[in-house]
Design a protein around this motif. Structure first.
Motif, PDB file in Angstrom:
ATOM      1  N   SER A   1     -90.576 -35.175   3.887  1.00 25.60           N
ATOM      2  CA  SER A   1     -89.453 -34.366   3.432  1.00 25.60           C
ATOM      3  C   SER A   1     -88.953 -33.525   4.598  1.00 25.60           C
ATOM      4  O   SER A   1     -89.737 -33.036   5.401  1.00 25.60           O
ATOM      5  N   VAL A   2     -87.658 -33.356   4.662  1.00 22.87           N
ATOM      6  CA  VAL A   2     -87.069 -32.565   5.726  1.00 22.87           C
ATOM      7  C   VAL A   2     -86.103 -31.556   5.123  1.00 22.87           C
ATOM      8  O   VAL A   2     -85.262 -31.923   4.294  1.00 22.87           O
ATOM      9  N   GLU A   3     -86.233 -30.302   5.526  1.00 25.80           N
ATOM     10  CA  GLU A   3     -85.237 -29.291   5.169  1.00 25.80           C
ATOM     11  C   GLU A   3     -84.415 -28.996   6.412  1.00 25.80           C
ATOM     12  O   GLU A   3     -84.972 -28.698   7.465  1.00 25.80           O
ATOM     13  N   LEU A   4     -83.118 -29.098   6.258  1.00 26.20           N
ATOM     14  CA  LEU A   4     -82.201 -28.785   7.355  1.00 26.20           C
ATOM     15  C   LEU A   4     -81.495 -27.484   7.032  1.00 26.20           C
ATOM     16  O   LEU A   4     -80.838 -27.370   6.003  1.00 26.20           O
ATOM     17  N   ASP A   5     -81.636 -26.509   7.895  1.00 31.01           N
ATOM     18  CA  ASP A   5     -81.009 -25.200   7.731  1.00 31.01           C
ATOM     19  C   ASP A   5     -79.972 -25.096   8.841  1.00 31.01           C
ATOM     20  O   ASP A   5     -80.310 -24.870   9.993  1.00 31.01           O
ATOM     21  N   GLN A   6     -78.715 -25.299   8.443  1.00 35.37           N
ATOM     22  CA  GLN A   6     -77.679 -25.509   9.454  1.00 35.37           C
ATOM     23  C   GLN A   6     -76.569 -24.479   9.339  1.00 35.37           C
ATOM     24  O   GLN A   6     -75.877 -24.421   8.325  1.00 35.37           O
ATOM     25  N   PRO A   7     -76.356 -23.667  10.377  1.00 35.13           N
ATOM     26  CA  PRO A   7     -75.228 -22.733  10.334  1.00 35.13           C
ATOM     27  C   PRO A   7     -73.912 -23.482  10.504  1.00 35.13           C
ATOM     28  O   PRO A   7     -73.798 -24.332  11.381  1.00 35.13           O
ATOM     29  N   LEU A   8     -72.956 -23.178   9.655  1.00 32.56           N
ATOM     30  CA  LEU A   8     -71.634 -23.798   9.748  1.00 32.56           C
ATOM     31  C   LEU A   8     -70.573 -22.713   9.699  1.00 32.56           C
ATOM     32  O   LEU A   8     -70.825 -21.583   9.284  1.00 32.56           O
ATOM     33  N   ASP A   9     -69.373 -23.084  10.090  1.00 38.85           N
ATOM     34  CA  ASP A   9     -68.262 -22.143   9.986  1.00 38.85           C
ATOM     35  C   ASP A   9     -67.890 -21.967   8.527  1.00 38.85           C
ATOM     36  O   ASP A   9     -68.138 -22.839   7.698  1.00 38.85           O
ATOM     37  N   ASP A  10     -67.198 -20.845   8.246  1.00 40.28           N
ATOM     38  CA  ASP A  10     -66.806 -20.510   6.876  1.00 40.28           C
ATOM     39  C   ASP A  10     -66.120 -21.652   6.156  1.00 40.28           C
ATOM     40  O   ASP A  10     -66.510 -22.049   5.066  1.00 40.28           O
ATOM     41  N   ASP A  11     -65.076 -22.188   6.783  1.00 43.52           N
ATOM     42  CA  ASP A  11     -64.273 -23.173   6.070  1.00 43.52           C
ATOM     43  C   ASP A  11     -65.061 -24.444   5.808  1.00 43.52           C
ATOM     44  O   ASP A  11     -64.957 -25.050   4.753  1.00 43.52           O
ATOM     45  N   VAL A  12     -65.905 -24.839   6.745  1.00 45.17           N
ATOM     46  CA  VAL A  12     -66.680 -26.060   6.556  1.00 45.17           C
ATOM     47  C   VAL A  12     -67.728 -25.857   5.476  1.00 45.17           C
ATOM     48  O   VAL A  12     -67.898 -26.684   4.589  1.00 45.17           O
ATOM     49  N   ALA A  13     -68.415 -24.703   5.527  1.00 44.14           N
ATOM     50  CA  ALA A  13     -69.431 -24.442   4.509  1.00 44.14           C
ATOM     51  C   ALA A  13     -68.803 -24.392   3.130  1.00 44.14           C
ATOM     52  O   ALA A  13     -69.378 -24.841   2.143  1.00 44.14           O
ATOM     53  N   GLY A  14     -67.580 -23.850   3.038  1.00 39.06           N
ATOM     54  CA  GLY A  14     -66.924 -23.749   1.746  1.00 39.06           C
ATOM     55  C   GLY A  14     -66.613 -25.100   1.137  1.00 39.06           C
ATOM     56  O   GLY A  14     -66.599 -25.271  -0.064  1.00 39.06           O
ATOM     57  N   GLN A  15     -66.396 -26.095   2.007  1.00 39.72           N
ATOM     58  CA  GLN A  15     -66.069 -27.419   1.487  1.00 39.72           C
ATOM     59  C   GLN A  15     -67.311 -28.153   1.002  1.00 39.72           C
ATOM     60  O   GLN A  15     -67.249 -28.909   0.043  1.00 39.72           O
ATOM     61  N   ALA A  16     -68.417 -27.936   1.690  1.00 41.80           N
ATOM     62  CA  ALA A  16     -69.675 -28.612   1.340  1.00 41.80           C
ATOM     63  C   ALA A  16     -69.438 -30.045   0.891  1.00 41.80           C
ATOM     64  O   ALA A  16     -69.693 -30.404  -0.246  1.00 41.80           O
ATOM     65  N   PRO A  17     -68.909 -30.876   1.763  1.00 40.28           N
ATOM     66  CA  PRO A  17     -68.456 -32.205   1.329  1.00 40.28           C
ATOM     67  C   PRO A  17     -69.587 -33.068   0.808  1.00 40.28           C
ATOM     68  O   PRO A  17     -70.670 -33.078   1.369  1.00 40.28           O
TER      69      PRO A  17
END
Ligand code: FES
Length: 311
Positions: A242-258
């Protein structure tokens, strides 16, 4: 598993087979928790066929084999909180004990009339099974799970023609980015991977790494042609796969969470060759207003599971 039987592969066959055997004493995700209902589902874990079903609210994992005449229990139905076999209607309670034989309703039920039940837990939106408890390692911990500041996005399942270990290796392998994902991840002009410490804590390994990428319209950062140095992401690998990825993203990208935003190439493109078929399960947690320990930016967290269950 296939590759360890090949001669001349250079693999340590004994060690690989030992790990495979010991994997029976580890937790593996077998299904999304909300997919486990009173309609049983069939899964395979380490070559073991399982019937996963919800009985009186509890997720239960049985060997997918009726003790009577060997019918797959996953073909059955749930009646009054008991799993009823599709063939002769024997019913089994959540402990696996047969509690009703319709052809002999007044007769005594033999003590050996029970199906094999496996250790089964629900955690982080997944159902986990351990074939041979006690488990060598605890269930992975996903710190953001249940945090109301986060949203959960279910990423579609997709198949991998590989072992689970190879899938995990691929997921944490930055050096293929500039080649397999040129133009999306990594920078073909700068394939070097910076030194980064790997920390072992109990049953986990973790590291932080951020690489240089070329601008990418998908990420909304193609205003300039200059390469972009990404903030370090934290990868935490829990035994066995199992892998947990904790990734900082910019506001707009995080908001989309595609949906599917963290997808890797499918089987046709995958750089795996050991001939197994696997699936991947992903649960993406995004917290647009949530800062984490590795930076002040909003954070997306993804728990991505690759496991032999789906092999
Ligand atoms: Fe299941 Fe007969 S095979 S009840």
């Amino acid at each position: 598993r296939c590759c360890v039987r090949e001669r001349g592969s250079g693999l340590d066959s004994d060690a690989e087979e030992g790990l495979y055997r010991r994997s029976r004493a580890m937790w593996h995700p077998v299904a999304y928790a909300d997919d486990v209902t009173e309609a049983p589902i069939a899964v395979r874990l380490l070559d073991e066929p399982l019937a996963i079903v919800r009985l009186e609210g509890e997720a239960v994992a049985f060997k997918d084999l009726c003790i009577h005449r060997g019918t797959a229990l996953s073909l059955g139905t749930v009646e009054n909180g008991e799993l009823q076999c599709a063939y002769h209607g024997w019913r089994f309670d959540s402990s696996g004990a047969c509690v009703r034989i319709p052809s002999r309703p007044e007769g005594s039920i033999p003590r050996k009339a029970r199906v094999e039940k496996y250790a089964c837990e629900e955690a982080a939106g997944l159902v986990w099974v351990c074939l041979e408890p006690p488990a060598l390692f605890p269930l992975p911990e996903y710190r953001a799970w249940g945090d109301p500041d986060y949203r959960t996005v279910r990423i579609p399942l997709y198949d991998w023609n590989s072992s689970a270990a190879r899938r995990v290796e691929n997921f944490i392998d930055f050096s293929h980015f500039p080649f397999v994902h040129a133009g999306v991840l990594g920078n073909p002009d700068k394939p070097e991977i910076p030194d980064h410490p790997v920390t072992r804590l109990d049953h986990t390994l973790s590291f932080q790494l951020g690489v240089e990428e070329v601008p990418n319209a998908l990420k909304g950062d193609d205003a300039s042609a200059a390469p972009i140095q990404r903030q370090p992401s934290t990868y935490t690998i829990s035994m066995p796969s199992s892998v947990e990825l904790d990734q900082p993203l910019d506001d707009d990208v995080a908001g989309q969470a595609p949906e599917g935003g963290l997808r890797e190439p499918g089987p046709q493109q995958a750089d795996d060759q050991d001939g197994e078929t696997g699936d991947d399960q992903g649960l993406l947690h995004s917290g647009p207003a949530h800062a984490d320990a590795i930076g002040s930016s909003p954070t997306v967290r993804a728990g991505v599971i690759a496991d032999p269950v789906l092999a």
